[in-house]
Write an enzyme that holds these catalytic residues in place. Structure first.
Site, PDB file in Angstrom:
ATOM      1  N   SER A  86      12.650-130.648  59.981  1.00 44.51           N
ATOM      2  CA  SER A  86      11.193-130.470  60.057  1.00 44.51           C
ATOM      3  C   SER A  86      10.648-130.386  61.475  1.00 44.51           C
ATOM      4  O   SER A  86       9.446-130.191  61.651  1.00 44.51           O
ATOM      5  CB  SER A  86      10.484-131.590  59.297  1.00 44.51           C
ATOM      6  OG  SER A  86      10.558-131.370  57.906  1.00 44.51           O
TER       7      SER A  86
ATOM      8  N   LYS B 109       8.516-127.401  62.112  1.00 46.06           N
ATOM      9  CA  LYS B 109       7.057-127.344  61.922  1.00 46.06           C
ATOM     10  C   LYS B 109       6.309-127.391  63.247  1.00 46.06           C
ATOM     11  O   LYS B 109       5.118-127.037  63.307  1.00 46.06           O
ATOM     12  CB  LYS B 109       6.604-128.476  61.000  1.00 46.06           C
ATOM     13  CG  LYS B 109       7.140-128.346  59.571  1.00 46.06           C
ATOM     14  CD  LYS B 109       6.620-129.443  58.669  1.00 46.06           C
ATOM     15  CE  LYS B 109       7.089-129.271  57.229  1.00 46.06           C
ATOM     16  NZ  LYS B 109       8.491-129.673  57.015  1.00 46.06           N
TER      17      LYS B 109
ATOM     18  N   SER C   8       4.372-133.862  56.826  1.00 47.17           N
ATOM     19  CA  SER C   8       5.481-132.915  56.948  1.00 47.17           C
ATOM     20  C   SER C   8       5.657-132.141  55.642  1.00 47.17           C
ATOM     21  O   SER C   8       6.772-131.972  55.130  1.00 47.17           O
ATOM     22  CB  SER C   8       6.784-133.635  57.326  1.00 47.17           C
ATOM     23  OG  SER C   8       7.737-132.720  57.824  1.00 47.17           O
TER      24      SER C   8
END
Length: 430
Positions: free
Chosen positions: A58, A61, A118
């Site tokens: 993640s 992101k 997230s």
């Protein structure tokens, strides 16, 4: 003098500041990497397998957010504009907000959902809104990565969900973190938020270092089975802002503890180095500011600071060391490529400086900068700055021309000296 400043005097006895740390217990060396850099100077304080390819999870992101911030800045989308949730987005695996097909979320709520929750469904929706399809958006993300100087990074989706061809490096993630704050300071406060409320439910930031560890104000965590536990952390204490990256932690707790250790050690290293410089300044006779500056320059040169030791590239994760690294090659690699301004001039040209005085007021420092600027054409390319520092309860302002390369700083100082204007060059991080 020494009795009044024992800590400063002790710092003078150090040839190099080195702090020993241990890697996370039971670290998987095929996934582990770490990197710490001083954001303001580009000086690399720690590097361990920082160029090895790793799965970002993640941390991806961060680039999704970079692209969203860019769209907000250009007017392509507004903070309150709705982002529609497609069937593809709604079916993204956890973690997610469980948004229904056809529902919408505002761009601002999407930012918080990406930073704090997230949320993979939101990441897919943002990618589709900005890129038409998530695949097209991932291609644009990779292109943006190249523009920012992230050579080891390739994106295949907007969320960080498993994909064997989606890779990055610890160094690249540090570059991206620097670019996020440098290019979009107006949005950086979202990374410092600890909670996000959606549909009556409160979500807590996965990055538990925010609000708990001194100075930490972002950025992002990540986990998939292939990557282990990752984190990119930004923190500021005093005049120093650091970016720390830890990848491949065996657990979230050990990852966070290791990141905190690295930050504490790096800040301690920088503080001791500052003490060493300040002691040199304090030991100079208090005479005219210009003459005083020449003496400070000689004191600093006399410290005989040793060059940093090579970090090496061990296959395992042996005890780590925080090492001061002033090499220009490390510096060049540490900083991300700057976004061009309207004139296409880079926002950050170099990290060397020329210091031309130290004064009791910011006004006096700025006056000195204005007075000597015509002495060298190179100084017109630099960023003049009056930097304050506290010494024994008193504040001193250093008059510096910043954002120069090593060659430019040396040449400018030579031209100043030829005009009997005292100066000395300041290496990155000093």
């Amino acid at each position: 003098m020494i009795s009044r400043f024992p800590r400063l005097a002790a710092a003078l006895t150090l040839v190099m500041t080195v702090l020993a740390l241990h890697a996370p217990a039971h670290a998987d060396t095929s996934r582990y990497a770490a990197f710490v850099v001083d954001q303001n100077t580009g000086v690399v304080l720690h590097s361990r397998q920082s160029e090895a390819r790793r799965y970002p999870a993640s941390l991806t992101k961060m680039m999704t957010l970079y692209m969203l911030f860019e769209a907000l800045e250009s007017g392509e989308i507004g903070l309150q504009d709705p982002i529609r949730i497609s069937a593809h987005a709604a079916n993204a695996p956890p973690s997610r907000l469980n948004l229904a097909i056809g529902s919408t979320i505002s761009a601002e709520d999407a930012i918080r959902a990406l930073v704090i929750r997230s949320a993979n469904d939101v990441a897919v929706a943002v990618g589709e809104r900005l890129g038409g399809t998530e695949t097209g958006f991932a291609t644009a993300m990779t292109a943006q990565a190249r523009e920012l100087g992230l050579p080891g990074t390739t994106f295949r989706n907007a969320s960080g969900l498993p994909n064997s061809r989606q890779v990055t490096t610890a160094r690249d993630m540090a570059r991206l973190a620097i670019a996020l704050q440098r290019d979009f300071p107006q949005y950086f406060h979202y990374f410092d938020e600890t909670t996000f409320v959606w549909d009556g439910r409160t979500y807590r930031n996965h990055n538990t270092l925010v609000g708990r560890v001194e100075g930490v104000d972002g950025l992002k965590t990540g986990y998939i089975r292939a990557s282990g536990f990752n984190v990119v952390v930004s923190a500021q204490r005093g005049e120093h802002r650091l970016i720390a990256v830890v990848m491949g932690g065996p657990t979230a707790a050990s990852r966070d503890a290791h990141a905190e250790e690295l930050l504490d050690a790096a800040f301690s290293t920088l503080e001791q180095r500052d003490d060493r410089r300040l002691f040199a300044a304090l030991s100079s006779p208090r005479i005219s500011p210009i003459r005083q500056q020449a003496l400070i320059a000689m004191d600093v040169a006399a410290l005989d600071l040793a060059p940093p030791a090579e970090m090496g590239s061990a296959q395992a994760a042996p005890p780590l060391r925080i090492v001061l690294a002033d090499e220009s090659s490390e510096l060049a690699d540490a900083l991300p490529a700057a976004r061009p301004a309207a004139t296409d001039a880079p926002l950050l040209r170099g990290a060397w400086s020329v210091q031309v005085g130290a004064y009791n007021s910011a006004a006096a420092a700025r006056e000195r900068l204005e007075r000597v600027t015509p002495a060298s054409p190179i100084l017109a390319l630099a960023q003049p700055a009056a930097r304050s520092v506290e010494i024994g309860g008193n504040r001193l302002w250093r008059a510096r021309f910043e954002s120069l390369t090593a060659d430019e700083a040396a040449h400018a100082c030579a031209e100043l000296s030829a005009r009997n204007e005292p100066c000395y060059t300041v290496a990155p991080g000093r």
